[in-house]
Design an enzyme around this catalytic site. Structure first.
Site, short mmCIF file in Angstrom:
data_model
loop_
_atom_site.label_atom_id
_atom_site.label_comp_id
_atom_site.label_asym_id
_atom_site.label_seq_id
_atom_site.Cartn_x
_atom_site.Cartn_y
_atom_site.Cartn_z
CG HIS A 227 22.46 5.14 -5.35
ND1 HIS A 227 21.68 5.24 -4.22
CD2 HIS A 227 23.72 5.39 -4.96
CE1 HIS A 227 22.45 5.53 -3.18
NE2 HIS A 227 23.70 5.62 -3.61
CG HIS B 135 28.04 3.82 -6.11
ND1 HIS B 135 28.39 5.13 -5.86
CD2 HIS B 135 27.15 3.47 -5.15
CE1 HIS B 135 27.76 5.55 -4.79
NE2 HIS B 135 26.99 4.57 -4.34
CD GLN C 11 20.45 2.97 0.65
OE1 GLN C 11 20.30 1.95 1.31
NE2 GLN C 11 19.60 3.37 -0.27
CG ASP D 22 29.09 10.29 -7.05
OD1 ASP D 22 29.56 11.26 -6.41
OD2 ASP D 22 28.45 9.38 -6.52
CG ASN E 265 27.03 1.54 -0.68
OD1 ASN E 265 27.77 0.57 -0.62
ND2 ASN E 265 27.44 2.71 -1.10
#
Length: 117
Positions: free
Chosen positions: A103, A105, A97, A33, A90
């Site tokens: 995706h 995390h 989101q 990230d 999310n």
């Protein structure tokens, strides 16, 4: 579902947007990230575009499993399998989101409090 031309994660999956890739399979990509919230903060995405976790689960449950397996592999590679880690999807604006390509995390490397927010 085809890739979306304006989706940044589709660009990363296609190799046209740079990212620090840490894991890749035929169907899944994992990368660091850009704004990490923990010592380990990796995003795991399917290469195929799905707007959120719910849409992916309906369209391709096996792909959802591949994303989870890749998240496990990322956590293990970063040495988190013993101490623990958090997986977060999310889904939707109320869940914060901000990129509408599903995706996961992978967060770890420090103590995580609960509830998260």
């Amino acid at each position: 579902m085809p890739n979306s031309d304006d989706c940044p994660f589709c660009g990363i999956a296609a190799g046209t947007v740079p990212a620090t890739v840490v894991h890749e399979t035929d169907s899944v990509l994992a990368f660091r990230d850009l704004d990490p919230r923990a010592p380990t903060h990796v995003l795991v995405i399917p290469k195929e575009h799905h707007p959120d976790a719910a849409a992916m689960a309906v369209a391709d449950p096996a792909l959802a499993g591949a994303v989870l397996a890749a998240a496990r592999d990322v956590a293990k590679a970063d040495g988190l399998d013993e101490s623990g880690y958090r997986l977060v999807f999310n889904t939707g604006p109320d869940a914060n989101q901000t990129v509408f390509h599903v995706h996961c995390h992978v967060l770890g490397g420090r103590h995580m409090s609960w509830p998260p927010g």
